[in-house]
Design a protein around this motif. Structure first.
Motif, PDB file in Angstrom:
ATOM      1  N   SER A  27       4.300  -0.055   8.842  1.00 53.14           N
ATOM      2  CA  SER A  27       4.970  -0.149   7.546  1.00 53.14           C
ATOM      3  C   SER A  27       4.973  -1.608   7.102  1.00 53.14           C
ATOM      4  O   SER A  27       4.626  -2.503   7.863  1.00 53.14           O
ATOM      5  CB  SER A  27       6.393   0.384   7.625  1.00 53.14           C
ATOM      6  N   TYR A  28       5.367  -1.821   5.885  1.00 49.25           N
ATOM      7  CA  TYR A  28       5.479  -3.162   5.338  1.00 49.25           C
ATOM      8  C   TYR A  28       6.823  -3.264   4.630  1.00 49.25           C
ATOM      9  O   TYR A  28       7.401  -2.260   4.239  1.00 49.25           O
ATOM     10  CB  TYR A  28       4.314  -3.478   4.385  1.00 49.25           C
ATOM     11  N   PRO A  29       7.343  -4.481   4.465  1.00 50.93           N
ATOM     12  CA  PRO A  29       8.671  -4.625   3.853  1.00 50.93           C
ATOM     13  C   PRO A  29       8.664  -4.249   2.375  1.00 50.93           C
ATOM     14  O   PRO A  29       7.665  -4.421   1.685  1.00 50.93           O
ATOM     15  CB  PRO A  29       8.994  -6.103   4.044  1.00 50.93           C
ATOM     16  N   GLU A  30       9.777  -3.724   1.922  1.00 52.58           N
ATOM     17  CA  GLU A  30       9.938  -3.408   0.501  1.00 52.58           C
ATOM     18  C   GLU A  30       9.983  -4.713  -0.292  1.00 52.58           C
ATOM     19  O   GLU A  30      10.612  -5.676   0.136  1.00 52.58           O
ATOM     20  CB  GLU A  30      11.234  -2.635   0.269  1.00 52.58           C
ATOM     21  N   PRO A  31       9.316  -4.758  -1.441  1.00 55.99           N
ATOM     22  CA  PRO A  31       9.336  -5.988  -2.237  1.00 55.99           C
ATOM     23  C   PRO A  31      10.726  -6.293  -2.791  1.00 55.99           C
ATOM     24  O   PRO A  31      11.433  -5.389  -3.237  1.00 55.99           O
ATOM     25  CB  PRO A  31       8.342  -5.708  -3.366  1.00 55.99           C
ATOM     26  N   ILE A  93       2.128  -2.208  -4.922  1.00 56.04           N
ATOM     27  CA  ILE A  93       1.756  -2.579  -3.561  1.00 56.04           C
ATOM     28  C   ILE A  93       1.279  -1.346  -2.799  1.00 56.04           C
ATOM     29  O   ILE A  93       0.332  -1.413  -2.025  1.00 56.04           O
ATOM     30  CB  ILE A  93       2.917  -3.302  -2.854  1.00 56.04           C
ATOM     31  N   ARG A  94       1.900  -0.193  -3.053  1.00 55.16           N
ATOM     32  CA  ARG A  94       1.438   1.049  -2.418  1.00 55.16           C
ATOM     33  C   ARG A  94      -0.002   1.372  -2.850  1.00 55.16           C
ATOM     34  O   ARG A  94      -0.817   1.779  -2.040  1.00 55.16           O
ATOM     35  CB  ARG A  94       2.372   2.205  -2.796  1.00 55.16           C
ATOM     36  N   ASP A  99      -5.867   1.341  -1.558  1.00 53.09           N
ATOM     37  CA  ASP A  99      -7.216   0.914  -1.908  1.00 53.09           C
ATOM     38  C   ASP A  99      -7.827  -0.072  -0.913  1.00 53.09           C
ATOM     39  O   ASP A  99      -9.028   0.005  -0.632  1.00 53.09           O
ATOM     40  CB  ASP A  99      -7.234   0.268  -3.295  1.00 53.09           C
ATOM     41  N   TYR A 100      -7.032  -1.003  -0.386  1.00 51.74           N
ATOM     42  CA  TYR A 100      -7.581  -2.115   0.376  1.00 51.74           C
ATOM     43  C   TYR A 100      -7.089  -2.247   1.817  1.00 51.74           C
ATOM     44  O   TYR A 100      -7.507  -3.173   2.508  1.00 51.74           O
ATOM     45  CB  TYR A 100      -7.277  -3.438  -0.342  1.00 51.74           C
ATOM     46  N   VAL A 101      -6.222  -1.359   2.281  1.00 56.68           N
ATOM     47  CA  VAL A 101      -5.707  -1.492   3.644  1.00 56.68           C
ATOM     48  C   VAL A 101      -5.965  -0.233   4.465  1.00 56.68           C
ATOM     49  O   VAL A 101      -6.510  -0.308   5.564  1.00 56.68           O
ATOM     50  CB  VAL A 101      -4.198  -1.844   3.648  1.00 56.68           C
ATOM     51  N   ILE A 102      -5.606   0.921   3.960  1.00 55.79           N
ATOM     52  CA  ILE A 102      -5.729   2.172   4.703  1.00 55.79           C
ATOM     53  C   ILE A 102      -7.185   2.645   4.703  1.00 55.79           C
ATOM     54  O   ILE A 102      -7.834   2.687   3.659  1.00 55.79           O
ATOM     55  CB  ILE A 102      -4.826   3.271   4.098  1.00 55.79           C
ATOM     56  N   CYS A 103      -7.689   3.022   5.868  1.00 53.23           N
ATOM     57  CA  CYS A 103      -9.048   3.544   5.997  1.00 53.23           C
ATOM     58  C   CYS A 103      -9.123   4.929   5.357  1.00 53.23           C
ATOM     59  O   CYS A 103      -8.275   5.783   5.623  1.00 53.23           O
ATOM     60  CB  CYS A 103      -9.446   3.629   7.466  1.00 53.23           C
ATOM     61  N   SER A 104     -10.131   5.148   4.543  1.00 50.05           N
ATOM     62  CA  SER A 104     -10.267   6.438   3.864  1.00 50.05           C
ATOM     63  C   SER A 104     -10.739   7.541   4.807  1.00 50.05           C
ATOM     64  O   SER A 104     -10.546   8.720   4.531  1.00 50.05           O
ATOM     65  CB  SER A 104     -11.240   6.316   2.694  1.00 50.05           C
ATOM     66  N   GLU A 105     -11.329   7.171   5.942  1.00 52.02           N
ATOM     67  CA  GLU A 105     -11.822   8.163   6.897  1.00 52.02           C
ATOM     68  C   GLU A 105     -10.734   8.620   7.871  1.00 52.02           C
ATOM     69  O   GLU A 105     -10.500   9.802   8.026  1.00 52.02           O
ATOM     70  CB  GLU A 105     -13.010   7.594   7.694  1.00 52.02           C
ATOM     71  N   CYS A 106     -10.085   7.656   8.522  1.00 56.38           N
ATOM     72  CA  CYS A 106      -9.125   8.020   9.571  1.00 56.38           C
ATOM     73  C   CYS A 106      -7.668   7.861   9.139  1.00 56.38           C
ATOM     74  O   CYS A 106      -6.769   8.329   9.824  1.00 56.38           O
ATOM     75  CB  CYS A 106      -9.378   7.207  10.835  1.00 56.38           C
ATOM     76  N   GLY A 107      -7.414   7.173   8.024  1.00 57.50           N
ATOM     77  CA  GLY A 107      -6.055   7.013   7.530  1.00 57.50           C
ATOM     78  C   GLY A 107      -5.236   5.962   8.251  1.00 57.50           C
ATOM     79  O   GLY A 107      -4.023   5.908   8.102  1.00 57.50           O
ATOM     80  N   LYS A 108      -5.878   5.091   9.026  1.00 52.31           N
ATOM     81  CA  LYS A 108      -5.154   4.059   9.762  1.00 52.31           C
ATOM     82  C   LYS A 108      -5.278   2.711   9.060  1.00 52.31           C
ATOM     83  O   LYS A 108      -6.244   2.455   8.352  1.00 52.31           O
ATOM     84  CB  LYS A 108      -5.709   3.951  11.183  1.00 52.31           C
TER      85      LYS A 108
END
Length: 126
Positions: A27-31, A93-94, A99-108
């Motif tokens: 997870s990441y902190p809430e803005p 940010i979500r 778009d730029y952090v979560i892998c579209s194949e495995c979701g990690k």
């Protein structure tokens, strides 16, 4: 002395952690933003960048494009020209994470960005 298979299996099950309530291990902190005059300050910008493991300039450029404004990074904060509500930053940010952090194949989130010629690519390291 060699331990039995069942003993080793029980030992392994004791080491396994339980999944968290939301089903995510990451997870990441809430803005947290505040409005000062005609500017909006994202106070925990560096914490968010650290959790996402991304270049601060890349995230800042994305947020500036989404907001359609100018701004700058000031130490651990990001300063945007204009008044923006606190609730506006979370969906942006979500969207960046999707778009730029979560892998579209495995979701990690175990990914990194690299450039292939002039194209920004997402590489999964999981």
């Amino acid at each position: 002395m060699v331990e039995s298979y069942e003993a080793l299996l029980n030992k392994a099950y004791e080491e396994v952690t339980e999944p968290s309530e939301d089903g995510e291990r990451w997870s990441y902190p809430e803005p947290k933003s505040i409005i000062e005059g005609k500017t909006t300050i994202l106070e925990n910008f560096s914490d968010i960048v650290s959790a996402l493991r991304r270049d601060p300039d890349h995230l800042m450029k994305y947020l500036l494009g989404e907001l359609g404004t100018a701004g700058k990074i000031d130490g651990s904060r990001a300063i945007f020209n204009g008044k923006f509500e606190d609730s506006l930053f979370s969906p942006m940010i979500r969207s960046y994470v999707d778009d730029y952090v979560i892998c579209s194949e495995c979701g990690k989130p175990d990914t990194r960005l690299y450039k292939d010629d002039r194209i920004l690519m997402l590489k999964c390291e999981a």
